[in-house]
Write an enzyme that holds these catalytic residues in place. Structure first.
Site, PDB file in Angstrom:
ATOM      1  N   ASP A  30      -2.520  27.876 -24.802  1.00 28.42           N
ATOM      2  CA  ASP A  30      -3.219  26.464 -24.755  1.00 28.42           C
ATOM      3  C   ASP A  30      -2.836  26.113 -26.402  1.00 28.42           C
ATOM      4  O   ASP A  30      -1.964  25.335 -26.529  1.00 28.42           O
ATOM      5  CB  ASP A  30      -4.756  26.493 -24.551  1.00 28.42           C
ATOM      6  N   LYS A  44      -2.233  19.309 -22.352  1.00 32.53           N
ATOM      7  CA  LYS A  44      -3.130  18.368 -22.561  1.00 32.53           C
ATOM      8  C   LYS A  44      -2.466  17.149 -23.584  1.00 32.53           C
ATOM      9  O   LYS A  44      -1.742  17.483 -24.473  1.00 32.53           O
ATOM     10  CB  LYS A  44      -4.138  18.840 -23.682  1.00 32.53           C
ATOM     11  N   GLU A  76      -8.907  20.601 -15.031  1.00 34.59           N
ATOM     12  CA  GLU A  76     -10.063  20.499 -15.309  1.00 34.59           C
ATOM     13  C   GLU A  76     -10.519  19.355 -15.862  1.00 34.59           C
ATOM     14  O   GLU A  76     -11.274  19.250 -16.957  1.00 34.59           O
ATOM     15  CB  GLU A  76     -10.268  21.612 -16.253  1.00 34.59           C
ATOM     16  N   ASP A 128     -11.675  31.356 -21.038  1.00 29.22           N
ATOM     17  CA  ASP A 128     -10.861  30.728 -22.052  1.00 29.22           C
ATOM     18  C   ASP A 128     -11.733  31.482 -23.227  1.00 29.22           C
ATOM     19  O   ASP A 128     -12.777  31.198 -23.590  1.00 29.22           O
ATOM     20  CB  ASP A 128     -11.301  29.265 -22.099  1.00 29.22           C
ATOM     21  N   GLU A 134      -6.747  32.276 -20.608  1.00 25.02           N
ATOM     22  CA  GLU A 134      -6.339  31.036 -21.461  1.00 25.02           C
ATOM     23  C   GLU A 134      -6.667  31.716 -23.113  1.00 25.02           C
ATOM     24  O   GLU A 134      -7.822  31.900 -23.465  1.00 25.02           O
ATOM     25  CB  GLU A 134      -7.434  29.990 -21.330  1.00 25.02           C
ATOM     26  N   HIS A 139     -22.443  22.578 -24.817  1.00 26.93           N
ATOM     27  CA  HIS A 139     -21.052  22.934 -24.324  1.00 26.93           C
ATOM     28  C   HIS A 139     -20.734  24.164 -25.376  1.00 26.93           C
ATOM     29  O   HIS A 139     -20.104  23.696 -26.426  1.00 26.93           O
ATOM     30  CB  HIS A 139     -20.107  22.139 -24.347  1.00 26.93           C
ATOM     31  N   LYS A 198     -16.094  30.047 -20.786  1.00 28.25           N
ATOM     32  CA  LYS A 198     -16.038  30.041 -22.244  1.00 28.25           C
ATOM     33  C   LYS A 198     -16.654  31.319 -23.015  1.00 28.25           C
ATOM     34  O   LYS A 198     -18.018  31.593 -22.748  1.00 28.25           O
ATOM     35  CB  LYS A 198     -16.596  28.635 -22.881  1.00 28.25           C
ATOM     36  N   LYS A 201     -14.274  28.040 -14.933  1.00 24.58           N
ATOM     37  CA  LYS A 201     -13.833  28.728 -16.203  1.00 24.58           C
ATOM     38  C   LYS A 201     -15.038  28.998 -17.022  1.00 24.58           C
ATOM     39  O   LYS A 201     -15.935  28.158 -17.101  1.00 24.58           O
ATOM     40  CB  LYS A 201     -12.978  27.414 -16.847  1.00 24.58           C
TER      41      LYS A 201
END
Length: 404
Positions: free
Chosen positions: A262, A286, A340, A209, A235, A33, A180, A178
């Site tokens: 964020d 979050k 998400e 993001d 983001e 990831h 990255k 989304k």
């Protein structure tokens, strides 16, 4: 019908925290990831188990992304803060007085929002289970039964991301993606996003993001190109501290695109400042970064009052933390931009008996007692870092990929 909060408070009177235990798990991910600041190949959540004097037991979770690379807290620091400071401070306290528990933790430990969130989460789960009600009834009652569920494409490889997106669309699991970006040059990022956007060809909405990777000038230069490629939500394009660049970008974007904060919005005070300065269109919520479910609702209340939308973010938690997030998100009014909570799908295995239902591109809120998921002790033991070397962990990547 939701039970009135005053009745719940009366019913929870006398419920006291008897004991708290915490542990670090190490769970591999099904693939790398990749983010702007690195890649992760496992998640190491801290799991808190909390017992009440009536025998009820609740669970909480604090997950970081890449250890301390997302913020100052790491699994190791979270575990230390809980064991040495937070657990002793709240043991013996009335479990249902959630705000008082938060204040007590604040007295003995500054900051450490992730650690505090895990303890508060476990207390809420335990009290809700003792009362035999869903946790959302202790948080004001639900507004949403389900939320559209996004998926993050973060392998770093355009072909793999396209293949993954096509699979998610085919099985009707996700149509919000989304991406990255930020680890490569802006030109490479734009080409990567454009290629994926062309491949899905309007069948899905696109968010990027940037994880604080760009400065203000870079954002002003390349965000318009990403809008042309089909991106509608941006983001955290700039550093956490760079509120001025965030505000300038928010003021200049066309109405077809939105800026989401964020890392810049953690506390209610952050939320108030961003709202006052009109520095974003959306807050990414979050539980961990806000310091728990109660303070997540406080940040969301400011968003609602300031006509700022909210987005249900993730720290790639297991189904435990994801269910806790779903319960608080379900209680929030105002304009939302999906959620998400896909963390469990990214892990090779989970710690609960049954994951939350995903149906027709949406995540369905569990209605059982507490957070509505059942933690399996054997799975906790399987991934417990303290047991590493004592019990081998076998991961069948072929089976995990097939299931996810």
């Amino acid at each position: 019908m939701s039970t009135p909060l005053s009745i719940q408070n009366a019913a929870s009177a006398g419920l006291r925290i008897e004991r708290i235990e915490a542990r670090i798990l190490d769970i591999p991910t099904i693939r790398a990831h990749k983010l702007s600041f690195g890649a992760i190949f496992r998640q190491s959540p801290v799991i808190v188990q909390l017992w009440l004097n009536d025998g009820a037991c609740g669970f909480g979770e604090a997950a970081t992304i890449g250890g301390p690379s997302w913020n100052e807290e790491s699994p190791e620091s979270i575990l230390h803060a809980i064991n040495q400071y937070l657990a002793p401070a709240v043991t013996g306290q009335e479990a249902g007085r959630f705000e008082q528990l938060i204040r007590q933790m604040d007295v003995v430990c500054k900051g450490n929002r992730f650690a505090k969130a895990a303890v508060e989460m476990a207390a809420i789960d335990a009290v809700a289970r003792s009362l035999d009600v869903p946790a959302y009834q202790l948080l004001g009652g639900k507004v949403h039964d389900s939320l559209p569920l996004a998926w993050t494409l973060a392998s770093g490889d355009s072909d793999k991301d396209i293949e993954e997106a096509e699979r998610m669309l085919e099985i009707r699991r996700h149509r919000i993606f989304k991406l990255k970006i930020g680890a490569r040059t802006p030109q490479e990022d734009v080409a990567h996003v454009s290629r994926i956007s062309r491949a899905v060809n309007g069948r899905a909405s696109m968010t990027v993001d940037i994880n604080q990777a760009w400065d203000g000038n870079t954002a002003r230069r390349y965000v318009p190109e990403l809008i042309d490629a089909g991106v509608t939500l941006f983001e955290q394009p700039v550093a956490q501290w760079n509120e001025e660049a965030l505000r300038d970008l928010t003021a200049t974007l066309p109405h077809t695109a939105l800026v989401m904060a964020d890392e810049t919005v953690c506390s209610p005070q952050d939320a108030m400042r961003l709202a006052r300065h009109k520095a974003c269109h959306v807050f990414s919520l979050k539980i961990a970064k806000h310091g728990g479910l109660v303070r997540t609702r406080a940040v969301a209340a400011i968003a609602n009052a300031a006509d700022i939308g909210w987005y249900g973010g993730t720290m790639l938690e297991t189904s435990l933390g994801s269910a806790a997030s779903a319960h608080v998100f379900a209680t929030l009014p105002g304009v939302h931009h999906n959620c998400e909570l896909f963390g469990p799908q990214l892990l090779v295995d989970d710690i609960v008996e049954t994951q939350m239902e995903r149906r027709a591109y949406e995540l369905v809120l569990p209605d059982g007692p507490g957070f509505g998921v059942t933690v399996v002790p054997e799975r906790l033991a399987r991934f417990d870092r303290a047991r590493a070397g004592l019990t081998p962990v076998h991961v069948d990547m072929g089976r995990a990929s097939a299931q996810n």
